[in-house]
Design a protein around this motif. Structure first.
Motif, PDB file in Angstrom:
ATOM      1  N   GLY A   1     -10.011 -16.345  27.421  1.00  0.00           N
ATOM      2  CA  GLY A   1      -8.789 -16.529  27.934  1.00  0.00           C
ATOM      3  C   GLY A   1      -7.589 -16.678  26.823  1.00  0.00           C
ATOM      4  N   VAL A   2      -6.488 -16.207  27.220  1.00  0.00           N
ATOM      5  CA  VAL A   2      -5.203 -15.938  26.310  1.00  0.00           C
ATOM      6  C   VAL A   2      -4.249 -16.657  26.889  1.00  0.00           C
ATOM      7  N   ALA A   3      -3.524 -17.638  26.061  1.00  0.00           N
ATOM      8  CA  ALA A   3      -2.481 -18.439  26.489  1.00  0.00           C
ATOM      9  C   ALA A   3      -1.269 -18.039  25.752  1.00  0.00           C
ATOM     10  N   VAL A   4      -0.082 -17.087  26.213  1.00  0.00           N
ATOM     11  CA  VAL A   4       0.956 -16.739  25.580  1.00  0.00           C
ATOM     12  C   VAL A   4       2.428 -17.400  26.175  1.00  0.00           C
ATOM     13  N   PRO A   5       3.557 -17.306  25.459  1.00  0.00           N
ATOM     14  CA  PRO A   5       4.637 -17.678  26.036  1.00  0.00           C
ATOM     15  C   PRO A   5       4.948 -16.624  27.244  1.00  0.00           C
ATOM     16  N   GLY A   6       5.752 -16.946  28.079  1.00  0.00           N
ATOM     17  CA  GLY A   6       6.144 -15.962  29.272  1.00  0.00           C
ATOM     18  C   GLY A   6       7.508 -15.549  29.073  1.00  0.00           C
ATOM     19  N   PRO A   7       7.919 -14.783  29.914  1.00  0.00           N
ATOM     20  CA  PRO A   7       7.558 -14.191  31.278  1.00  0.00           C
ATOM     21  C   PRO A   7       6.259 -13.214  30.940  1.00  0.00           C
ATOM     22  N   LEU A   8       5.342 -12.945  31.903  1.00  0.00           N
ATOM     23  CA  LEU A   8       4.334 -11.871  31.977  1.00  0.00           C
ATOM     24  C   LEU A   8       3.784 -11.652  33.263  1.00  0.00           C
ATOM     25  N   ASP A   9       2.976 -10.633  33.473  1.00  0.00           N
ATOM     26  CA  ASP A   9       2.310 -10.164  34.657  1.00  0.00           C
ATOM     27  C   ASP A   9       0.691 -10.606  34.454  1.00  0.00           C
TER      28      ASP A   9
ATOM     29  N   THR B   1       7.904 -24.700  20.417  1.00  0.00           N
ATOM     30  CA  THR B   1       9.042 -23.784  20.135  1.00  0.00           C
ATOM     31  C   THR B   1       9.611 -23.330  21.063  1.00  0.00           C
ATOM     32  N   GLY B   2       9.245 -23.608  22.291  1.00  0.00           N
ATOM     33  CA  GLY B   2       9.995 -23.176  23.451  1.00  0.00           C
ATOM     34  C   GLY B   2      10.217 -24.412  24.541  1.00  0.00           C
ATOM     35  N   LEU B   3      10.458 -23.962  25.681  1.00  0.00           N
ATOM     36  CA  LEU B   3      10.110 -24.941  26.943  1.00  0.00           C
ATOM     37  C   LEU B   3       9.649 -24.288  28.130  1.00  0.00           C
TER      38      LEU B   3
ATOM     39  N   CYS C   1      21.328 -22.962  28.948  1.00  0.00           N
ATOM     40  CA  CYS C   1      19.804 -23.217  29.362  1.00  0.00           C
ATOM     41  C   CYS C   1      19.351 -24.481  29.000  1.00  0.00           C
ATOM     42  N   ILE C   2      18.484 -25.101  29.718  1.00  0.00           N
ATOM     43  CA  ILE C   2      17.823 -26.582  29.323  1.00  0.00           C
ATOM     44  C   ILE C   2      17.154 -26.329  27.973  1.00  0.00           C
ATOM     45  N   GLU C   3      16.543 -24.887  27.627  1.00  0.00           N
ATOM     46  CA  GLU C   3      15.774 -24.841  26.521  1.00  0.00           C
ATOM     47  C   GLU C   3      16.834 -24.913  25.475  1.00  0.00           C
ATOM     48  N   ALA C   4      17.663 -24.148  25.327  1.00  0.00           N
ATOM     49  CA  ALA C   4      18.775 -24.201  24.313  1.00  0.00           C
ATOM     50  C   ALA C   4      19.118 -25.543  24.129  1.00  0.00           C
ATOM     51  N   LEU C   5      19.601 -26.320  25.194  1.00  0.00           N
ATOM     52  CA  LEU C   5      20.106 -27.700  24.703  1.00  0.00           C
ATOM     53  C   LEU C   5      19.127 -28.553  24.198  1.00  0.00           C
TER      54      LEU C   5
END
Length: 410
Positions: A193-201, A263-265, A305-309
């Motif tokens: 099982g691989v978990a990565v940052p999105g977005p993705l299909d 590293t992201g949100l 964006c809330i992530e940037a803030l």
């Protein structure tokens, strides 16, 4: 690892009823559960339960765990899951770090590794490093749970070449199989099982335009890693993987949002007893909701964006402001979805969990008072919960075996 050497087909798990029984064995743990209790909780007849448990025992997935006194007649035989009858690999590819775990059927981590990663490197190089780390964790002895800092990748071991690993067919895929239970110290590995940052299909295992890393857009990560490893692969967003793992460990039902600040949100949403991925499996892009129309630019191309803030406040060392911004987004989510609880996680939250809980809770409670909705929803963190994303990634493989919605087939 050669796909033609894939061994263990698990025919019993093709049955939905068997999956229900197996899940109850998983939840019961070492204490075990009797056939009568299994029949009561599943609604199956005692005869059906007896047939299913007999097959599970034959395949090495269940075993007797002693006897328990009954209200009349002879003591009941108690059955339990055999955790080391199967394993799954959980792989978390973060923007700057890779974490890989090997877990057994009970979800217990038996080996793990962590190494730096440049997610901005060419995709083929990242997949090569990932495959090497998977091979290294599979080569470790069962029972090892020591994190090793790996300076480089390792070659993926060939099946049967002293690796002690037996690859397994995905349940119900029709491939011919060998033994199911571990034999001679070998491990049956059901997949990665691989978990990565999105977005993705999620369905196709193809990445989209990951924020800050546009070179991944359209990359078939699932197929690439499967070809490299010879094992079935399931790909999902890091937040979804964590939410799935948390849901499987939860004491009771309930809708919740997992908010991951590292590293992201992003967010993983568990609604109505299942992961909510959306029609295009793109739900949970929580970090890119606009909360300041004329705010600072975000790496996604938007502004405010809330992530940037959040990340700007983190970079300035202003934890209180980061928590306030995160709390604003969390309160919006609670109001929008009427969820039962909020879970905070990620490395940034883990560095100062109390401060984030205080700050986020203050905003949620203020919003609840203002809206007159009663008590604020509970707020907790995953601090001290191990490696929730990597462990949740392994559950992308295991959850379908137990009939749990939200795994690889969802």
């Amino acid at each position: 690892m050669n796909r033609s050497n894939a061994g263990a087909n698990l025919p019993t798990l093709r049955s939905h009823n068997a999956a229900l029984v197996l899940d109850l064995l998983r939840v019961a743990g070492e204490r075990g559960i009797s056939r009568l209790e299994l029949a009561e909780r599943t609604g199956l007849t005692p005869q059906a339960v007896s047939k299913i448990t007999a097959r599970l025992r034959t395949e090495g997935l269940a075993t007797e765990a002693g006897h328990r006194a009954s209200t009349g007649g002879k003591p009941r035989t108690v059955l339990r899951l055999v955790p080391d009858a199967g394993h799954a690999v959980g792989l978390h590819l973060d923007r700057d770090e890779l974490t890989v775990v090997l877990v057994d059927l009970a979800g217990t981590v038996v080996a793990s590794r962590r190494t730096p990663l440049d997610f901005g490197a060419p995709a083929g190089e990242v997949v090569a490093v990932a495959a090497g780390e998977v091979g290294a964790v599979l080569g470790g002895p069962v029972g090892e749970d020591a994190e090793s800092e790996s300076p480089r990748s390792h070659p993926f071991p060939e099946s049967g070449a002293g690796s002690g690993i037996c690859a397994a067919s995905a349940p119900g895929d029709g491939r011919a199989g060998g033994t199911t239970a571990p034999v001679g110290g070998a491990r049956t590995v059901l997949g990665i099982g691989v978990a990565v940052p999105g977005p993705l299909d999620h369905r196709g295992g193809v990445l989209h335009r990951v924020t800050g890393f546009p070179q991944w857009d359209g990359y078939p990560l699932q197929d690439a890693l499967a070809a490299r490893s010879g094992l079935p692969v399931v790909v999902d967003k890091d937040t979804n993987a964590a939410a799935l793992g948390l849901a499987l460990r939860a004491d009771g039902p309930g809708d919740f949002a997992y908010l991951h600040l590292g590293t992201g949100l992003g967010a993983g949403l568990f609604l109505g007893g299942a992961l909510h991925r959306g029609a295009r499996t793109g739900a949970g892009e929580f970090g890119h909701q606009t909360v300041a129309l004329d705010g600072p630019p975000c790496s996604c191309g938007g502004r405010g964006c809330i992530e940037a803030l959040c990340l700007a406040a983190v970079a300035d060392g202003d934890v209180a402001e980061a928590a306030r911004v995160l709390g604003t987004g969390a309160a919006n989510l609670v109001g929008l979805l009427d969820i039962d609880r909020v879970v905070l996680g990620g490395r940034t939250v883990g560095a100062d969990p109390d401060a984030y809980v205080r700050g986020v809770r203050a905003v949620i409670e203020e919003r609840a008072r203002r809206d007159g909705t009663g008590a604020a929803v509970p707020l907790v963190t995953t601090a001290g919960a191990g490696r929730p994303v990597a462990e949740g990634a392994a559950q992308l493989v295991l959850a379908p075996l137990f009939g749990r919605v939200g795994g690889g087939g969802a």
